[in-house]
Design an enzyme around this catalytic site. Structure first.
Site, PDB file in Angstrom:
ATOM      1  N   TYR A  98       0.836  -1.217   0.000  1.00 27.82           N
ATOM      2  CA  TYR A  98       0.000   0.000   0.000  1.00 27.82           C
ATOM      3  C   TYR A  98       0.867   1.262   0.000  1.00 27.82           C
ATOM      4  O   TYR A  98       0.618   2.204  -0.765  1.00 27.82           O
ATOM      5  CB  TYR A  98      -0.899  -0.049   1.242  1.00 27.82           C
ATOM      6  CG  TYR A  98      -1.893   1.081   1.367  1.00 27.82           C
ATOM      7  CD1 TYR A  98      -3.074   1.069   0.638  1.00 27.82           C
ATOM      8  CD2 TYR A  98      -1.650   2.155   2.233  1.00 27.82           C
ATOM      9  CE1 TYR A  98      -3.998   2.094   0.775  1.00 27.82           C
ATOM     10  CE2 TYR A  98      -2.572   3.177   2.372  1.00 27.82           C
ATOM     11  CZ  TYR A  98      -3.743   3.139   1.639  1.00 27.82           C
ATOM     12  OH  TYR A  98      -4.652   4.165   1.774  1.00 27.82           O
TER      13      TYR A  98
ATOM     14  N   LYS B 105       1.087   4.209  -2.857  1.00 28.99           N
ATOM     15  CA  LYS B 105       0.743   5.607  -2.570  1.00 28.99           C
ATOM     16  C   LYS B 105       1.938   6.539  -2.799  1.00 28.99           C
ATOM     17  O   LYS B 105       1.762   7.681  -3.236  1.00 28.99           O
ATOM     18  CB  LYS B 105       0.202   5.743  -1.153  1.00 28.99           C
ATOM     19  CG  LYS B 105      -1.121   5.006  -0.938  1.00 28.99           C
ATOM     20  CD  LYS B 105      -2.227   5.535  -1.856  1.00 28.99           C
ATOM     21  CE  LYS B 105      -3.589   4.944  -1.543  1.00 28.99           C
ATOM     22  NZ  LYS B 105      -4.651   5.499  -2.394  1.00 28.99           N
TER      23      LYS B 105
HETATM   24  P1  NAP Z   1     -13.324   2.270   1.351  1.00 27.44           P
HETATM   25  O1  NAP Z   1     -14.295   2.804   2.340  1.00 27.44           O
HETATM   26  O2  NAP Z   1     -12.828   0.872   1.482  1.00 27.44           O
HETATM   27  O3  NAP Z   1     -13.967   2.478  -0.119  1.00 27.44           O
HETATM   28  C1  NAP Z   1     -13.216   2.094  -1.235  1.00 27.44           C
HETATM   29  C2  NAP Z   1     -13.935   2.516  -2.493  1.00 27.44           C
HETATM   30  O4  NAP Z   1     -13.103   2.159  -3.609  1.00 27.44           O
HETATM   31  C3  NAP Z   1     -15.260   1.791  -2.690  1.00 27.44           C
HETATM   32  O5  NAP Z   1     -16.167   2.682  -3.309  1.00 27.44           O
HETATM   33  C4  NAP Z   1     -14.892   0.658  -3.638  1.00 27.44           C
HETATM   34  O6  NAP Z   1     -15.953   0.226  -4.466  1.00 27.44           O
HETATM   35  C5  NAP Z   1     -13.850   1.339  -4.497  1.00 27.44           C
HETATM   36  N1  NAP Z   1     -12.960   0.394  -5.174  1.00 27.44           N
HETATM   37  C6  NAP Z   1     -12.125  -0.517  -4.634  1.00 27.44           C
HETATM   38  N2  NAP Z   1     -11.486  -1.187  -5.601  1.00 27.44           N
HETATM   39  C7  NAP Z   1     -11.926  -0.683  -6.778  1.00 27.44           C
HETATM   40  C8  NAP Z   1     -11.646  -0.955  -8.125  1.00 27.44           C
HETATM   41  N3  NAP Z   1     -10.766  -1.919  -8.492  1.00 27.44           N
HETATM   42  N4  NAP Z   1     -12.290  -0.243  -9.087  1.00 27.44           N
HETATM   43  C9  NAP Z   1     -13.178   0.709  -8.753  1.00 27.44           C
HETATM   44  N5  NAP Z   1     -13.479   1.024  -7.483  1.00 27.44           N
HETATM   45  C10 NAP Z   1     -12.865   0.330  -6.511  1.00 27.44           C
HETATM   46  O7  NAP Z   1     -12.020   3.165   1.286  1.00 27.44           O
HETATM   47  P2  NAP Z   1     -11.767   4.690   1.763  1.00 27.44           P
HETATM   48  O8  NAP Z   1     -11.262   4.649   3.148  1.00 27.44           O
HETATM   49  O9  NAP Z   1     -12.924   5.526   1.413  1.00 27.44           O
HETATM   50  O10 NAP Z   1     -10.525   5.056   0.830  1.00 27.44           O
HETATM   51  C11 NAP Z   1     -10.647   5.845  -0.330  1.00 27.44           C
HETATM   52  C12 NAP Z   1      -9.259   6.243  -0.806  1.00 27.44           C
HETATM   53  O11 NAP Z   1      -8.600   6.972   0.235  1.00 27.44           O
HETATM   54  C13 NAP Z   1      -8.352   5.055  -1.119  1.00 27.44           C
HETATM   55  O12 NAP Z   1      -7.504   5.374  -2.207  1.00 27.44           O
HETATM   56  C14 NAP Z   1      -7.518   4.915   0.136  1.00 27.44           C
HETATM   57  O13 NAP Z   1      -6.289   4.291  -0.100  1.00 27.44           O
HETATM   58  C15 NAP Z   1      -7.364   6.385   0.520  1.00 27.44           C
HETATM   59  N6  NAP Z   1      -7.030   6.584   1.931  1.00 27.44           N
HETATM   60  C16 NAP Z   1      -7.881   6.203   2.922  1.00 27.44           C
HETATM   61  C17 NAP Z   1      -7.528   6.429   4.236  1.00 27.44           C
HETATM   62  C18 NAP Z   1      -8.416   6.042   5.391  1.00 27.44           C
HETATM   63  O14 NAP Z   1      -7.964   6.195   6.527  1.00 27.44           O
HETATM   64  N7  NAP Z   1      -9.625   5.592   5.168  1.00 27.44           N
HETATM   65  C19 NAP Z   1      -6.303   7.027   4.537  1.00 27.44           C
HETATM   66  C20 NAP Z   1      -5.465   7.407   3.496  1.00 27.44           C
HETATM   67  C21 NAP Z   1      -5.835   7.189   2.192  1.00 27.44           C
HETATM   68  P3  NAP Z   1     -16.961  -0.964  -3.993  1.00 27.44           P
HETATM   69  O15 NAP Z   1     -17.856  -0.332  -2.940  1.00 27.44           O
HETATM   70  O16 NAP Z   1     -17.712  -1.309  -5.220  1.00 27.44           O
HETATM   71  O17 NAP Z   1     -16.106  -2.040  -3.428  1.00 27.44           O
END
Ligand code: NAP
Length: 253
Positions: A162, A166
């Protein structure tokens, strides 16, 4: 259902948000729709959640459509972008948000765990950006916003795949910002810290909070606010190639 208040900051603009069915992407889609953008709500498998979000946006006076596509499959992304062009005829904002984790320590990490995360989090950003930049180059305008992570800046045990993906997104952001700058297209990254979503559900908060100066997890809406700023004219027109942390103070450069 919460009523959307639509203002006109992005009226007439078209935005694609990948991974918008849940979490941060969902909040970004709502935020951009609430300032007038037409939003393509991409998802991988959660079609019900994506349809619900579209209904919420439309019910609030906005415009949106749900499009299923796996960002790790370039041909599905090309089809997604064609669908948006057929319906709305332009793309002004791309938010590369879709992302996954497959956490485990390096010695236990299978090649499949590595590859899945790189394919979605990094190759997905490449495919979406390449497909959309062709359109933005013709338009001579556009905003590309990549969701990175503090893990790509400071590393995190258990996240070799990961954090590499990133860090790759941050380097990609700088290069593409330089390549597209002469046509008025800006490319920036947002690096969230720990945000309360499904992705962080299983983490144990006690161990983590000591590393967050503001002492709490962030909310998806707090990331969405930064994305709205970077998508807006003229406020962010002179900003490109940067990474903005929304992390409660975890990383202080
Ligand atoms: P999340 O709640 O797990 O949601 C992930 C989203 O990405 C869902 O809508 C999922 O769709 C979609 N997705 C996953 N794989 C995909 C693919 N191959 N093609 C299209 N869509 C896909 O994650 P989140 O926490 O909101 O994270 C969103 C972004 O922020 C990510 O890039 C993550 O790395 C980044 N981020 C998150 C955090 C954190 O603390 N949460 C921190 C730093 C960065 P489905 O619903 O259809 O599965």
């Amino acid at each position: 259902m919460e009523k959307l208040r639509v203002s006109d900051l992005l009226t007439g603009k078209v935005a694609i948000v990948t991974g918008a069915s849940r979490g941060i992407g969902r909040a970004i889609a709502l935020e951009l729709a609430s300032v007038g953008a037409k939003v393509a709500v991409n998802y991988a498998s959660s079609s019900g959640a994506a349809d619900e979000l579209v209904a919420q946006i439309v019910g609030g006076g906005g415009e949106a459509m749900a499009i299923g596509a796996d960002v790790s499959k370039a041909e599905q992304i090309d089809a997604l972008v064609s669908t948006v062009m057929d319906k709305w005829g332009r793309v002004d904002v791309l938010v590369n948000n879709a992302g996954i984790t497959r956490d485990t320590l390096l010695l236990r990490m299978k090649l499949a765990d590595w590859q899945a995360v790189i394919d979605t989090n990094l190759t997905g950003v490449f495919s979406c950006t390449r497909a959309v930049s062709k359109i933005m180059l013709k338009q001579k305008s556009g905003r590309i916003i990549n969701i990175a992570s503090v893990a790509g800046q400071m590393g995190n045990p258990g996240q070799a795949n990961y954090s590499a993906s990133k860090a790759g997104v941050i380097g990609f952001t700088k290069t593409v910002a330089k390549e597209l700058s002469s046509r008025g297209i800006t490319v920036n990254a947002v690096a969230p810290g720990f945000i309360a979503t499904d992705m962080t559900n299983d983490l144990k908060a006690e161990g983590i909070l000591q590393f967050i100066p503001l002492g709490r997890y962030g909310q998806p809406e707090e990331v969405a606010g930064m994305v709205r700023f970077l998508a807006a004219d003229p406020a962010a027109a002179y900003i490109t190639g940067q990474t903005f942390n929304v992390d409660g103070g975890m990383v202080m450069a």
